[in-house]
Design an enzyme around this catalytic site. Structure first.
Site, PDB file in Angstrom:
ATOM      1  N   HIS A  11       0.249   5.711   1.078  1.00  0.00           N
ATOM      2  CA  HIS A  11      -0.647   6.746   1.612  1.00  0.00           C
ATOM      3  C   HIS A  11      -0.350   8.086   0.945  1.00  0.00           C
ATOM      4  O   HIS A  11       0.803   8.372   0.609  1.00  0.00           O
ATOM      5  CB  HIS A  11      -0.460   6.895   3.120  1.00  0.00           C
ATOM      6  CG  HIS A  11      -0.544   5.607   3.857  1.00  0.00           C
ATOM      7  ND1 HIS A  11      -1.696   4.852   3.936  1.00  0.00           N
ATOM      8  CD2 HIS A  11       0.398   4.914   4.538  1.00  0.00           C
ATOM      9  CE1 HIS A  11      -1.451   3.766   4.645  1.00  0.00           C
ATOM     10  NE2 HIS A  11      -0.194   3.768   5.024  1.00  0.00           N
TER      11      HIS A  11
ATOM     12  N   HIS B 216       4.758   0.358   0.671  1.00  0.00           N
ATOM     13  CA  HIS B 216       5.224  -0.397   1.834  1.00  0.00           C
ATOM     14  C   HIS B 216       4.236  -1.480   2.249  1.00  0.00           C
ATOM     15  O   HIS B 216       3.062  -1.418   1.904  1.00  0.00           O
ATOM     16  CB  HIS B 216       5.440   0.541   3.031  1.00  0.00           C
ATOM     17  CG  HIS B 216       4.166   1.194   3.506  1.00  0.00           C
ATOM     18  ND1 HIS B 216       3.671   2.330   2.916  1.00  0.00           N
ATOM     19  CD2 HIS B 216       3.290   0.870   4.480  1.00  0.00           C
ATOM     20  CE1 HIS B 216       2.546   2.691   3.519  1.00  0.00           C
ATOM     21  NE2 HIS B 216       2.282   1.810   4.481  1.00  0.00           N
TER      22      HIS B 216
ATOM     23  N   GLN C  61       0.810  -1.216   0.000  1.00  0.00           N
ATOM     24  CA  GLN C  61       0.000   0.000   0.000  1.00  0.00           C
ATOM     25  C   GLN C  61       0.838   1.257   0.000  1.00  0.00           C
ATOM     26  O   GLN C  61       2.061   1.211   0.155  1.00  0.00           O
ATOM     27  CB  GLN C  61      -0.907  -0.014   1.234  1.00  0.00           C
ATOM     28  CG  GLN C  61      -0.135  -0.239   2.530  1.00  0.00           C
ATOM     29  CD  GLN C  61      -1.068  -0.389   3.737  1.00  0.00           C
ATOM     30  OE1 GLN C  61      -1.168   0.521   4.537  1.00  0.00           O
ATOM     31  NE2 GLN C  61      -1.731  -1.524   3.838  1.00  0.00           N
TER      32      GLN C  61
ATOM     33  N   ARG D  76      -4.553   0.710  -1.684  1.00  0.00           N
ATOM     34  CA  ARG D  76      -4.037  -0.660  -1.755  1.00  0.00           C
ATOM     35  C   ARG D  76      -3.582  -0.932  -3.187  1.00  0.00           C
ATOM     36  O   ARG D  76      -4.322  -0.698  -4.138  1.00  0.00           O
ATOM     37  CB  ARG D  76      -5.153  -1.629  -1.333  1.00  0.00           C
ATOM     38  CG  ARG D  76      -4.665  -2.996  -0.974  1.00  0.00           C
ATOM     39  CD  ARG D  76      -5.800  -3.886  -0.465  1.00  0.00           C
ATOM     40  NE  ARG D  76      -6.264  -3.490   0.855  1.00  0.00           N
ATOM     41  CZ  ARG D  76      -7.545  -3.250   1.161  1.00  0.00           C
ATOM     42  NH1 ARG D  76      -8.487  -3.353   0.257  1.00  0.00           N
ATOM     43  NH2 ARG D  76      -7.884  -2.922   2.381  1.00  0.00           N
TER      44      ARG D  76
ATOM     45  N   GLU E 170       4.042   7.724   8.324  1.00  0.00           N
ATOM     46  CA  GLU E 170       4.045   6.845   9.488  1.00  0.00           C
ATOM     47  C   GLU E 170       5.461   6.373   9.763  1.00  0.00           C
ATOM     48  O   GLU E 170       6.383   6.637   8.971  1.00  0.00           O
ATOM     49  CB  GLU E 170       3.121   5.638   9.256  1.00  0.00           C
ATOM     50  CG  GLU E 170       3.539   4.743   8.102  1.00  0.00           C
ATOM     51  CD  GLU E 170       2.443   3.747   7.709  1.00  0.00           C
ATOM     52  OE1 GLU E 170       1.268   4.134   7.639  1.00  0.00           O
ATOM     53  OE2 GLU E 170       2.783   2.583   7.459  1.00  0.00           O
TER      54      GLU E 170
HETATM   55 ZN    ZN Z   1       0.756   2.167   5.985  1.00  0.00          ZN
END
Ligand code: ZN
Length: 314
Positions: free
Chosen positions: A96, A171, A94, A191, A114
């Site tokens: 972001h 990642h 996925q 995704r 993240e």
């Molecule tokens: Zn993630």
């Protein structure tokens, strides 16, 4: 003024397992529990304050109604989300979006940068981190042709590793990995590849290829993360990252260590060992799996015991 202890929220996932119960003693909803939302003000799973004057209040409400606890931050929403993830199986590959893309395309959600602290993993564990395409053309072609082995970079991991995953980084956590994730408070995921898995009802999970190709950074660059360690009295403080979105540290407490953060609230998660946090003659138990917030203005506090904490602030 007290430290604020939080009650986590659990999420079942097709890739989840039972490690959150085994390692932390949490009452998990099923043997496919993937995520513990430990410190969350996100509408999809806000945590609840467990102690003191604000017991029973959700963190998003506390943020709105008691802004002084957070230094009267001008940010509209509590900006961070701490999770513990049990990847019993591979997670989908996925990516972001960043704040700008999410704002425009996801109803004003935050983007999601993240980072992961590897609490534990099986031997020979790895993650998917970045890709090998040199241009967007090449990226699009390899995705469309399903050339995942060529495209995706596998990186070996071990307990204690730290990874910074900026928005736009492709990642995935892989099987046999337990991580503490500190992230922007966002639930937006594109995704890219789900190993053609089907859920209990026989359905494939949705992919979001166009948006993913839009936001994936090409070429991939590893963020240069060089942890530094500072030894103070009875505590070793590792600084993993200080970014625009968050700063993340590990505190190794051996004995009795004193702290004071007059201008900054902190998110604390105990990942190993046990002890107490002492503030103005009040003693609160800390054990593996305890999560708390130190509000602005708490003043001096002491942590005594033998424990490791992951600590963050915006
Ligand atoms: Zn993630």
């Amino acid at each position: 003024m007290q430290p604020l202890f939080l009650k986590p929220v659990f999420k079942e996932r097709i890739w989840g397992g039972t490690t959150l119960q085994k390692e932390f003693g949490y009452a998990i909803p099923s043997d496919q529990t993937g995520e513990c939302w430990a410190i969350s003000a996100h509408p999809n799973g806000p945590s609840v304050i467990e102690n003191g004057d604000y017991a029973g209040m959700t963190l998003d409400r506390l943020w709105r109604e008691q802004p002084e606890l957070f230094g009267n931050s001008t940010e509209k929403v509590f900006p961070l989300l701490t999770k513990i993830l049990d990847a019993n199986k591979d997670l989908s590959v996925q990516v972001h979006p960043d704040d700008t893309y999410a704002m425009a395309n996801e109803n004003g959600e935050l983007g999601k940068t993240e980072c992961w602290y590897v609490i534990d993993c099986k031997e020979d564990a790895h993650i998917i981190f970045g890709h090998n395409a040199k241009t967007k053309e090449e990226l699009r072609q390899q995705i469309n042709e399903g050339k995942w082995n060529e495209l995706l970079r596998k990186v070996s991991i071990k307990p204690g590793d730290f990874f910074y995953v900026p928005s736009g980084t492709i990642h995935a956590l892989c099987e046999g990995t337990l991580v503490l994730e500190t992230q922007q408070s966002s639930d937006t995921t594109y995704r890219v590849y789900d190993y053609n898995r089907r859920d209990a009802a026989g359905n494939l999970r949705e992919l979001h290829l166009e948006k993913a190709i839009d936001v994936i950074n090409v070429p991939h660059h590893d963020a240069s993360i060089i942890p530094t360690v500072e030894k103070k009295e009875n505590v070793a403080i590792t600084t993993f990252v200080q970014s625009d979105f968050f700063s993340v540290y590990k505190w190794d407490v051996r004995g009795k260590a004193t702290f004071s953060f007059p201008d900054q609230y902190l998110l604390l998660s105990v990942i190993k060992g046990e002890g107490n946090i002492v503030h103005k003659d009040q003693k609160y138990e800390l054990k593996k799996g305890t999560h708390l917030i130190i509000p602005v203005g708490l003043g001096r506090f002491t942590i005594e015991g033998d424990c490791e904490l992951v600590v963050s602030h915006p």
